[in-house]
Design an enzyme around this catalytic site. Structure first.
Site, PDB file in Angstrom:
ATOM      1  N   ASP A 114       5.147  14.583  11.283  1.00 36.32           N
ATOM      2  CA  ASP A 114       5.761  13.345  10.811  1.00 36.32           C
ATOM      3  C   ASP A 114       6.834  12.784  11.736  1.00 36.32           C
ATOM      4  OD1 ASP A 114       4.324  12.966   8.355  1.00 36.32           O
ATOM      5  OD2 ASP A 114       5.394  14.709   7.570  1.00 36.32           O
ATOM      6  N   ASP A 174      -3.084  10.398   7.295  1.00 37.73           N
ATOM      7  CA  ASP A 174      -1.752   9.851   7.586  1.00 37.73           C
ATOM      8  C   ASP A 174      -1.365  10.014   9.058  1.00 37.73           C
ATOM      9  OD1 ASP A 174      -2.244  11.161   5.068  1.00 37.73           O
ATOM     10  OD2 ASP A 174      -0.184  10.790   4.451  1.00 37.73           O
TER      11      ASP A 174
END
Length: 396
Positions: A114, A174
């Protein structure tokens, strides 16, 4: 020529809205941005004295915050940067710098994928708007950290390190959203390996993550020896074979972005295919705000996901500029519908309410009863991005 045609089509669409009695889109966008500035300043003031903390959500009448380790830590700083881009309010700039600094230590993060979300939404927007050279170092260090999660034998960036008894090398959809950081790093540093990693990841995701109807699995785990998938399933969707709405939006956004950055026609076609799946889905609500999963058995009595709509709208606005005028007009019309809905009282909080978040009714992880029908920082971030992109088209 395509861009000019899109603007002409947008002008015709605005004229049609005026004839239909709708508020002009420009007025909707400007009012939405003004409300966003109010809420964002309230949020910034509230958290200013909470050293190292960042807003996450608001539930049961209480603030829920995180430190920079939470995957969403870069979104509130990014929201401040978008507000500043539109208002040039020096107070917003001050807050944008302050909250961006709270995320800086994540440039050394190597234990999750992330980093792109954390740093490119915060420092990336800050660099774009200020040219601050110190932000370049943070982004380049972060890109190097992210690159440690790329395994050449697999050809993808590993997403998670947990559940090792089930997943050998898990990659979630993602992860497409982190490639922009690597592409930027390749251009800025001259190190082609960053670009090669990003392209490899996009190519293998295109090959293995999507079904024949262009919906995507959430998680694909790869065998570390053969580099081929051994498991395809969901983690946050209804079922392994369902279309989790935010995951579909991540895919649309990711491939639209990769087309912009590479010019590879395969990525453009794939983005168009995903857009067609989403816009034409039989379970897409008339107002353009998806249910949390397109295959939830409880439709229509199941939560919506404003975050999925915001991500989708932002991607569609960008995608509209890459295609022929008629197709671009279709994408813009759908994005406009989504933004009008999000800007309405049904989805936009009144100033000082909703824990000072902008949007209502997002869904984080429904299967875990986590952040259901709640405000979320990434919903606000991509909503501001969609508004900004529309505003820029209207002014061109």
């Amino acid at each position: 020529m395509k861009i000019r045609s899109i603007y002409m089509a947008l002008a015709l669409l605005l004229a049609s809205c005026a004839r239909d009695g709708q508020k002009p889109l420009e007025a909707v966008v400007n009012e939405a941005l003004a409300r966003a500035e109010q809420q964002t300043l309230l949020m910034a003031e509230k958290y200013a004295g909470r050293e190292g903390r960042l807003p996450r959500t608001w539930e049961n009448g209480e603030d829920v915050s995180s430190d920079s380790r939470w995957w969403c830590s870069g979104f509130f700083p990014g929201t401040l940067w978008y507000v500043y881009e539109n208002t040039r309010n020096p107070k917003v700039l001050e807050y944008a710098r302050m909250y961006t600094s709270r995320v800086e230590r994540e440039k050394y993060t190597t234990d999750n994928h992330d980093v792109g979300f954390m740093l490119y939404c915060s420092f990336g927007n800050g660099l774009r708007l200020t040219g601050d050279k110190a932000y370049e170092e943070v982004l380049l260090t972060g890109a190097r950290s992210l690159a440690t999660r790329f395994k050449p034998q697999v050809g993808l960036i590993r997403s998670w390190d947990h559940n090792r008894d089930k997943w050998q090398y898990p990659v979630i959809i993602d992860n497409m959203m982190n490639l922009e950081l690597l592409m930027w790093a390749a251009e800025r540093s001259g190190d082609k390996s960053f670009r090669e990693m990003a392209v490899s990841h996009a190519d293998k995701t295109l090959e293995h993550h999507f079904r024949p109807d262009f919906s995507s699995w959430h998680v694909v785990s790869y065998d570390t020896v053969s580099g081929q998938p051994h498991l395809k399933q969901t983690h946050q969707g209804f079922s392994d074979d369902s279309a989790w709405s935010r995951g579909q939006a991540w895919g649309l956004y990711g491939y639209t972005c990769m087309y912009r950055l590479t010019g590879d026609a395969r990525y453009l076609q794939h983005a168009r295919n995903i857009a067609g799946f989403l816009i034409g889905h039989k379970n897409m609500p008339a107002d353009g705000i998806p249910y949390w999963d397109f295959d939830s058995p409880d439709i229509p009595s199941t939560p919506r996901d404003a975050s999925a709509a915001a991500i989708m709208a932002s991607a569609l606005v960008e995608l509209s500029g890459f295609v022929e005028p008629a197709e671009g007009e279709k994408y813009m019309a759908f994005a406009e519908k989504q933004v009008r809905t999000l800007a309405s009282p049904e989805y936009t909080a009144q100033p000082g309410e909703n824990g000072d978040f902008i949007l209502l009714h997002s869904t984080g992880a429904y299967p875990f009863s986590s952040e259901v029908d709640a405000p979320l920082t990434y919903a606000d971030y991509y909503y501001l991005e969609a508004l900004t992109r529309i505003k820029q088209k209207l002014q061109s």
